[in-house]
Design a protein around this motif. Structure first.
Motif, mmCIF file in Angstrom:
data_model
loop_
_atom_site.group_PDB
_atom_site.id
_atom_site.type_symbol
_atom_site.label_atom_id
_atom_site.label_comp_id
_atom_site.label_asym_id
_atom_site.label_seq_id
_atom_site.Cartn_x
_atom_site.Cartn_y
_atom_site.Cartn_z
ATOM 1 N N GLY A 28 -7.830 36.565 -6.139
ATOM 2 C CA GLY A 28 -8.722 37.057 -5.096
ATOM 3 C C GLY A 28 -9.355 35.984 -4.247
ATOM 4 N N GLU A 29 -9.067 34.737 -4.570
ATOM 5 C CA GLU A 29 -9.610 33.629 -3.792
ATOM 6 C C GLU A 29 -8.473 32.878 -3.101
ATOM 7 N N GLY A 30 -8.842 31.870 -2.310
ATOM 8 C CA GLY A 30 -7.838 31.104 -1.595
ATOM 9 C C GLY A 30 -8.321 30.790 -0.194
ATOM 10 N N ARG A 31 -7.379 30.548 0.715
ATOM 11 C CA ARG A 31 -7.771 30.283 2.099
ATOM 12 C C ARG A 31 -6.614 30.529 3.047
ATOM 13 N N ILE A 32 -7.005 30.762 4.288
ATOM 14 C CA ILE A 32 -6.061 30.974 5.371
ATOM 15 C C ILE A 32 -6.199 29.811 6.347
ATOM 16 N N VAL A 33 -5.059 29.269 6.749
ATOM 17 C CA VAL A 33 -5.031 28.095 7.627
ATOM 18 C C VAL A 33 -4.156 28.374 8.835
ATOM 19 N N ILE A 34 -4.600 27.918 9.997
ATOM 20 C CA ILE A 34 -3.793 27.996 11.221
ATOM 21 C C ILE A 34 -3.573 26.590 11.749
ATOM 22 N N LYS A 35 -2.331 26.287 12.105
ATOM 23 C CA LYS A 35 -1.972 25.002 12.692
ATOM 24 C C LYS A 35 -1.219 25.244 14.002
ATOM 25 N N GLN A 36 -1.452 24.368 14.965
ATOM 26 C CA GLN A 36 -0.752 24.478 16.246
ATOM 27 C C GLN A 36 -0.223 23.119 16.682
ATOM 28 N N GLU A 37 1.005 23.137 17.174
ATOM 29 C CA GLU A 37 1.611 21.955 17.773
ATOM 30 C C GLU A 37 2.282 22.385 19.073
ATOM 31 N N GLY A 38 1.700 21.988 20.200
ATOM 32 C CA GLY A 38 2.258 22.383 21.488
ATOM 33 C C GLY A 38 2.291 23.886 21.641
ATOM 34 N N ASN A 39 3.473 24.449 21.845
ATOM 35 C CA ASN A 39 3.603 25.894 22.035
ATOM 36 C C ASN A 39 3.964 26.622 20.744
ATOM 37 N N LYS A 40 3.794 25.942 19.607
ATOM 38 C CA LYS A 40 4.114 26.549 18.314
ATOM 39 C C LYS A 40 2.845 26.715 17.479
ATOM 40 N N VAL A 41 2.717 27.879 16.850
ATOM 41 C CA VAL A 41 1.538 28.180 16.033
ATOM 42 C C VAL A 41 1.987 28.769 14.700
ATOM 43 N N ALA A 42 1.317 28.370 13.633
ATOM 44 C CA ALA A 42 1.643 28.901 12.308
ATOM 45 C C ALA A 42 0.369 29.241 11.549
ATOM 46 N N MET A 43 0.468 30.274 10.731
ATOM 47 C CA MET A 43 -0.650 30.670 9.872
ATOM 48 C C MET A 43 -0.112 30.865 8.459
ATOM 49 N N ALA A 44 -0.888 30.406 7.481
ATOM 50 C CA ALA A 44 -0.483 30.541 6.077
ATOM 51 C C ALA A 44 -1.642 31.061 5.244
#
Length: 277
Positions: free
Chosen positions: A57-73
């Motif tokens: 039930g715990e953890g974290r969400i991260v967003i990273k961006q490089e130029g025109n690319k975006v990722a979420m984990a």
């Protein structure tokens, strides 16, 4: 093969295991550091396997961006102590970076290796639960947001213009998603089975209302449909009242922004991650 205190220190730094565990592993591996690290990793993975049914039930969400690319984990674990640990944070960030590199919405072997790599240290059930990848085309505005507790993250793209006003709107839509956590983006996305289930619930409620009994069937049908429409407006993103304007829905706000910038706008990617949901 004998081993030294320096070998124990090196093994601890490489694996995060305790001193006693490192000594046992080095003894079992006859002083071979690489073999000892392998032994500790296998024991750590075995410990994880035993805990695989424990809630994450715990953890974290991260967003990273490089130029025109975006990722979420989204990376999950059992306790907030681990979720806030520096090494766990780095793993979550690395998970998003891998997604940027692969350009895929799939969890890869490289993702899974990240979790295996810290299993010995944390001894918790943990996983990279999901990832998302977005590559922006020209004339598309991007909004991203991760809430302060790192448990909610959102990505929204608006197609048709990347004017500053549209970018602001896309970011505000991310805030809206985090605040209202809609179950669906639009009515067309709602399964017919869900709608039928809700109809049954509302019909049962109406049947228990004495005032409803005397109403004509066509009136009852209209009331039932009204209840369904109201419910769908509450759970669908574009039909919800916009977080920054209580006089307009998200969809109507999109139309307003379209007129202001003189472009035909449309929602592209709408992605919401809520930890564990």
């Amino acid at each position: 093969m004998a081993f030294t205190a320096a070998d124990i220190k090196t093994l601890r730094e490489n694996t995060g295991a305790g001193m006693l565990e490192c000594k046992k592993a080095l003894t079992e591996a006859n002083g071979n550091l690489a073999e000892a690290e392998k032994i500790l990793k296998e024991k750590g993975l075995a410990a994880m396997e035993k805990r695989s049914d424990r809630a994450t039930g715990e953890g974290r969400i991260v967003i990273k961006q490089e130029g025109n690319k975006v990722a979420m984990a989204e990376v999950t674990c059992e306790t907030d102590f681990v979720a806030n640990n520096e090494d766990f944070v780095k793993v979550a960030e690395k998970a998003a970076e891998i997604t940027l590199k692969t350009g895929s919405n799939e969890i890869t072997g490289e993702h899974k290796a990240l979790i295996d790599g810290i299993a010995i240290k944390f001894r918790e059930n943990m996983a990279i639960r999901r990832v998302a990848y977005v590559e922006l085309a020209d004339n598309v505005a991007l909004g991203t947001y991760v809430h302060g507790d790192n448990k909610t993250g959102a990505i929204v793209t608006v197609e048709g213009s990347n004017a500053d006003e549209v970018k602001t709107f896309a970011k505000d839509c991310c805030l809206h998603l985090a605040a209202f956590t809609p179950a669906y983006n639009k009515k067309e996305d709602v399964p017919e089975s869900y709608i039928n289930e809700q109809k049954e619930i509302f019909q049962a409620q109406m049947a228990g209302d004495e005032k409803m009994a005397s109403k004509p069937e066509n009136v009852k049908a209209g009331i039932l449909q009204g209840k369904i429409n109201k419910h769908l407006a509450e759970i669908c993103f574009v039909d919800q009242t916009f977080v920054k304007d209580d006089k307009a829905t998200v969809g109507k706000k999109l139309e307003e922004i379209s007129k202001k910038v003189g472009a035909k706008l449309a929602f592209g990617k709408i992605i919401l991650f809520v930890l564990g949901k």
